[in-house]
Design a protein around this motif. Structure first.
Motif, short mmCIF file in Angstrom:
data_model
loop_
_atom_site.label_atom_id
_atom_site.label_comp_id
_atom_site.label_asym_id
_atom_site.label_seq_id
_atom_site.Cartn_x
_atom_site.Cartn_y
_atom_site.Cartn_z
N ARG A 14 0.86 -1.11 0.17
CA ARG A 14 0.02 -0.17 -0.08
C ARG A 14 0.90 1.12 0.05
O ARG A 14 1.85 1.39 0.70
N PHE A 15 0.73 2.02 -0.78
CA PHE A 15 1.23 3.41 -1.13
C PHE A 15 0.37 4.65 -0.51
O PHE A 15 -0.84 4.47 -0.88
N PRO A 16 0.87 5.71 0.15
CA PRO A 16 -0.22 6.65 0.48
C PRO A 16 -0.51 7.57 -0.82
O PRO A 16 -1.81 7.98 -0.60
N ASN A 17 0.10 7.70 -1.54
CA ASN A 17 -0.23 8.37 -3.15
C ASN A 17 0.00 7.43 -4.23
O ASN A 17 1.13 6.82 -4.19
N ALA A 18 -0.91 7.58 -5.25
CA ALA A 18 -0.23 7.09 -6.56
C ALA A 18 -0.57 5.62 -6.20
O ALA A 18 0.55 5.03 -7.37
N GLY A 19 -1.09 4.81 -5.58
CA GLY A 19 -1.07 3.58 -5.36
C GLY A 19 -0.90 2.79 -6.45
O GLY A 19 -0.03 1.85 -6.85
N PRO A 20 -1.92 2.80 -7.58
CA PRO A 20 -2.09 1.99 -8.77
C PRO A 20 -0.75 2.00 -9.70
O PRO A 20 -0.45 1.10 -10.12
N ALA A 21 -0.37 3.21 -9.91
CA ALA A 21 0.83 3.40 -10.57
C ALA A 21 2.25 2.90 -9.87
O ALA A 21 2.84 2.27 -10.59
N ARG A 22 2.25 2.87 -8.63
CA ARG A 22 3.41 2.68 -8.02
C ARG A 22 3.51 1.16 -7.93
O ARG A 22 4.33 0.50 -8.09
N ARG A 23 2.18 0.41 -7.67
CA ARG A 23 2.16 -0.81 -7.48
C ARG A 23 2.45 -1.58 -9.18
O ARG A 23 3.03 -2.62 -9.27
N GLN A 24 1.95 -0.87 -10.17
CA GLN A 24 2.28 -1.30 -11.43
C GLN A 24 3.73 -1.21 -11.77
O GLN A 24 4.75 -2.09 -12.30
N ALA A 25 4.43 -0.19 -11.06
CA ALA A 25 5.92 0.15 -11.11
C ALA A 25 6.66 -1.13 -10.40
O ALA A 25 7.57 -1.76 -11.18
N LEU A 26 6.26 -1.74 -9.42
CA LEU A 26 6.79 -2.94 -8.98
C LEU A 26 6.71 -4.09 -9.72
O LEU A 26 7.65 -4.87 -9.90
N ARG A 27 5.76 -4.17 -10.42
CA ARG A 27 5.52 -5.20 -11.55
C ARG A 27 6.58 -5.23 -12.61
O ARG A 27 7.04 -6.12 -12.85
N ASP A 28 6.41 -3.82 -13.01
CA ASP A 28 7.60 -3.50 -14.08
C ASP A 28 8.94 -4.07 -13.76
O ASP A 28 9.84 -4.30 -14.51
N THR A 29 9.37 -3.54 -12.56
CA THR A 29 10.55 -4.00 -11.83
C THR A 29 11.04 -5.36 -11.86
O THR A 29 12.20 -5.80 -12.40
N LEU A 30 10.00 -6.26 -11.53
CA LEU A 30 10.32 -7.58 -11.81
C LEU A 30 10.52 -8.11 -13.21
O LEU A 30 11.34 -8.99 -13.28
N GLY A 31 9.66 -7.55 -13.78
CA GLY A 31 9.88 -7.69 -15.47
C GLY A 31 11.48 -7.48 -15.67
O GLY A 31 12.03 -8.10 -16.56
N ARG A 32 11.68 -6.28 -15.28
CA ARG A 32 13.15 -6.06 -15.67
C ARG A 32 14.36 -6.74 -14.76
O ARG A 32 15.51 -7.07 -15.63
N ILE A 33 13.99 -7.30 -13.90
CA ILE A 33 14.97 -8.25 -13.00
C ILE A 33 15.08 -9.51 -13.85
O ILE A 33 16.19 -10.09 -14.22
N VAL A 34 13.88 -10.15 -14.54
CA VAL A 34 14.02 -11.29 -15.20
C VAL A 34 14.67 -10.90 -16.69
O VAL A 34 15.57 -11.91 -17.06
N ASP A 35 14.21 -9.68 -17.27
CA ASP A 35 15.02 -9.78 -18.46
C ASP A 35 16.37 -9.45 -18.38
O ASP A 35 17.22 -10.10 -18.99
N LEU A 36 16.96 -8.88 -17.02
CA LEU A 36 18.33 -8.83 -16.82
C LEU A 36 18.93 -10.38 -16.57
O LEU A 36 20.27 -10.49 -17.11
#
Length: 278
Positions: A14-36
């Motif tokens: 849970r984030f105090p602001n911009a929750g949906p965008a921040r949570r999507q960013a966490l998913r995108d980060t995992l995608g970057r990890i797998v790509d790396l």
């Protein structure tokens, strides 16, 4: 042998602001990890716990994880105290592809990574504080012995017979001679310090480990035009709930799967500024 280590991603937090965008960013980060992992020729991906948050994890996140780890690289997951292993956990519910190994025991159990290289992993099997899985543990075999778990590190890892411990739970990166805390790869709170990211660990024949840190954060790719503030994001949850043109705009952008995190941030920032100036 090259192992790509990360921990403490905290999907669905849970984030105090911009929750949906921040949570999507966490998913995108995992995608970057797998790509790396695939681009760097890593022999395996290691996650030292708190991959997601048990109490908030959604069915869509379970599906996302199954898809994200469906790759050409072996993946080893050691559940932490926020994503503990149990009957209702995502770890039990997902039909993982054969390349994924989830540690399910509350004590360190061995998996052979290669001839003469053993990875010992453990899982938190219930809610509660992080454990020290290495306390009282002793290696019972030769070769190079590594550990993967979520918890604290003893003062001297080598007294266990381990050559190196890959650990989660501590969000500030710590690279010691015989243990590594990678820190959370994507910022969760303002003011976080340390060279955090995914850590590409090269395990040498004598058991020593050399490390290279890669910035894989999708949140830091967001451009909101206010770089002096750690997370200068509007409250997108509240905006998306508005029955207004602005609310519809935010809902449409958040739902657009063709946008990556950086582009979504730019579209939202530009569009919201334009709507304010109408």
């Amino acid at each position: 042998m090259k192992l790509l280590l990360f921990a403490d991603l905290h999907l669905d937090t849970r984030f105090p602001n911009a929750g949906p965008a921040r949570r999507q960013a966490l998913r995108d980060t995992l995608g970057r990890i797998v790509d790396l992992a695939q681009e760097s020729g890593a022999d395996a991906v290691l996650c030292a716990g708190d991959l997601y948050e048990h109490d908030r994890c959604s069915p869509s996140t379970a599906s996302f994880l199954q898809s994200a780890f469906d790759c050409t690289v072996p993946v080893f997951l050691a559940p932490g105290n926020d994503d503990w292993y149990g009957p209702q956990s995502v770890y039990r519910q997902v039909d993982w592809t054969p390349n994924v190994h989830v540690f399910t025991d509350g004590t360190l159990t061995p998996v052979e990574l290669a001839d003469g290289v053993t990875l010992w992993g453990a899982a938190h099997v219930g809610p509660g504080p992080a454990r020290d899985f290495l306390d009282g543990f002793a290696v019972n075999r030769g070769g190079v012995n590594l550990a993967l778990c979520h918890g604290t590190a003893p003062e001297d890892v080598t007294i266990t017979g381990l050559d190196h411990a890959f650990l989660g739970h501590v969000h500030t990166p710590e690279h010691a001679a015989h243990h590594t805390f990678p820190g959370n790869p994507d910022p969760l709170t303002p003011g976080e310090t340390g060279d955090r990211g995914a850590v590409l660990c090269t395990v040498h024949e004598d058991g020593t480990v050399s490390r290279e840190v890669f910035d894989v954060s999708a949140s830091r790719a967001l451009d909101w035009g206010l770089p002096e503030e750690p997370f200068p994001l509007p409250d997108l949850d509240n905006l998306a709930a508005e029955r207004t043109v602005r609310g519809q705009f935010v809902r449409d952008v958040l739902a657009d799967e063709s946008l990556d995190t950086a582009m979504r941030g730019r579209v939202l920032a530009t569009g919201l500024r334009a709507l304010e100036e109408r």
